[in-house]
Design an enzyme around this catalytic site. Sequence first.
Site, short mmCIF file in Angstrom:
data_model
loop_
_atom_site.label_atom_id
_atom_site.label_comp_id
_atom_site.label_asym_id
_atom_site.label_seq_id
_atom_site.Cartn_x
_atom_site.Cartn_y
_atom_site.Cartn_z
N GLN A 123 40.84 28.97 75.42
CA GLN A 123 40.08 29.42 76.92
C GLN A 123 38.79 29.74 76.68
O GLN A 123 38.09 29.98 77.67
CB GLN A 123 40.85 30.82 77.32
N HIS A 130 41.44 48.51 76.96
CA HIS A 130 42.71 47.82 76.14
C HIS A 130 43.93 48.81 76.31
O HIS A 130 44.92 48.93 76.27
CB HIS A 130 42.44 47.18 74.88
P1 AMP Z 1 40.71 40.64 76.41
O1 AMP Z 1 40.94 41.37 74.96
O2 AMP Z 1 39.23 40.76 76.81
O3 AMP Z 1 41.34 39.41 76.49
O4 AMP Z 1 41.46 41.57 77.44
C1 AMP Z 1 42.86 42.03 77.14
C2 AMP Z 1 43.40 42.76 78.55
O5 AMP Z 1 42.55 44.01 78.67
C3 AMP Z 1 43.25 41.79 79.82
O6 AMP Z 1 44.35 42.11 80.57
C4 AMP Z 1 41.93 42.77 80.37
O7 AMP Z 1 41.77 42.47 81.55
C5 AMP Z 1 42.02 43.94 79.97
N1 AMP Z 1 40.80 44.57 80.05
C6 AMP Z 1 39.68 44.36 79.12
N2 AMP Z 1 38.75 45.12 79.71
C7 AMP Z 1 39.35 46.01 80.44
C8 AMP Z 1 38.58 47.28 81.21
N3 AMP Z 1 37.63 47.67 81.07
N4 AMP Z 1 39.59 48.11 81.92
C9 AMP Z 1 41.03 47.72 81.89
N5 AMP Z 1 41.40 46.46 81.26
C10 AMP Z 1 40.56 46.02 80.51
#
Ligand code: AMP
Length: 289
Positions: free
Chosen positions: A60, A36
């Site tokens: 979701q 993040h």
């Molecule tokens: P989430 O909180 O899981 O909904 O993720 C928020 C954003 O962070 C989304 O755009 C995810 O694709 C991105 N994200 C989650 N894990 C990773 C990672 N390991 N590397 C890069 N971006 C990530």
Amino acid sequence: MKVFHKANDIHTWLRSEHLTHSIGFVPTMGALHAGHLSLIDRSKAENDLTVCSIFVNPTQFNDPNDLEKYPRTLTDDTDKLLQHNCDVLFLPTEEEIYPDPSIKARTYDLAGLEDRWEGANRPGHFQGVCMVVHRLLEIIPTDRLYLGQKDFQQFLILRHMVRHILHWPVQVIPCTIVREDDGLAMSSRNVRLSEQERQDSLVLHRALQYLQQHAGQQPLQELLQAAKSMVTSADSIQKLDYLAIVNPVDMAPVEDFDDAATLLAIVAAHLPSARLIDNQVIKGQLADW
Ligand code: AMP
């Protein structure tokens, strides 16, 4: 860092800032990790103002147990965002995001992009993702939207929504997957893994690497069979939802190495404490398309 809880307040403030400042937006569900934060850093480098939202979006989640167990670490998240000089944090309640039933009734024609993989295994998931990001983009005037390639199908779908459904001038920017030192893709759900599961979770990355190293040398279907066996032989893998090689333009599966200029290997599997996903380019470059 300015913190807002109310949609009207952040909208009014950002609308005025937007007259003279570019805005980068990073939507998240919290339990922030280095993945993040890499999105925050990229947005900071490319925009005058960086906005992060933390909202665990119920629409979701197709699995109520997953929603209930989703980690919530707001104090820690706020500290990390401060360390990375994030400018604005939006912490809405569910009432702020879904103030009336019409927003939850919205549906999105995703041109077949949700039919496979995550969409097929998590019914309703991508409609919920579109619903929340659409609503967040209504609230937050955004020049650039930063999304992780870890959720590659989500990136394709949100880019489709912005370009072909909303027709809004928002640049949708995919960001590289950040991994632990041993290769496991960072995920908020990783904290739920037991020691044994954490160890076994490495087969996902290993299988993707195996495909990358051997792609073009053996028939893809043979390689896929071998990679699937690698994954399912780990004790903690309860169910392999999919391991496939796709064309990243539309996520359609490919038969042969020469079927597309860029090939993406994708995987999703259930462990007892979490369902994990990962992906890796095994031919070409995503920047090519
Ligand atoms: P989430 O909180 O899981 O909904 O993720 C928020 C954003 O962070 C989304 O755009 C995810 O694709 C991105 N994200 C989650 N894990 C990773 C990672 N390991 N590397 C890069 N971006 C990530």
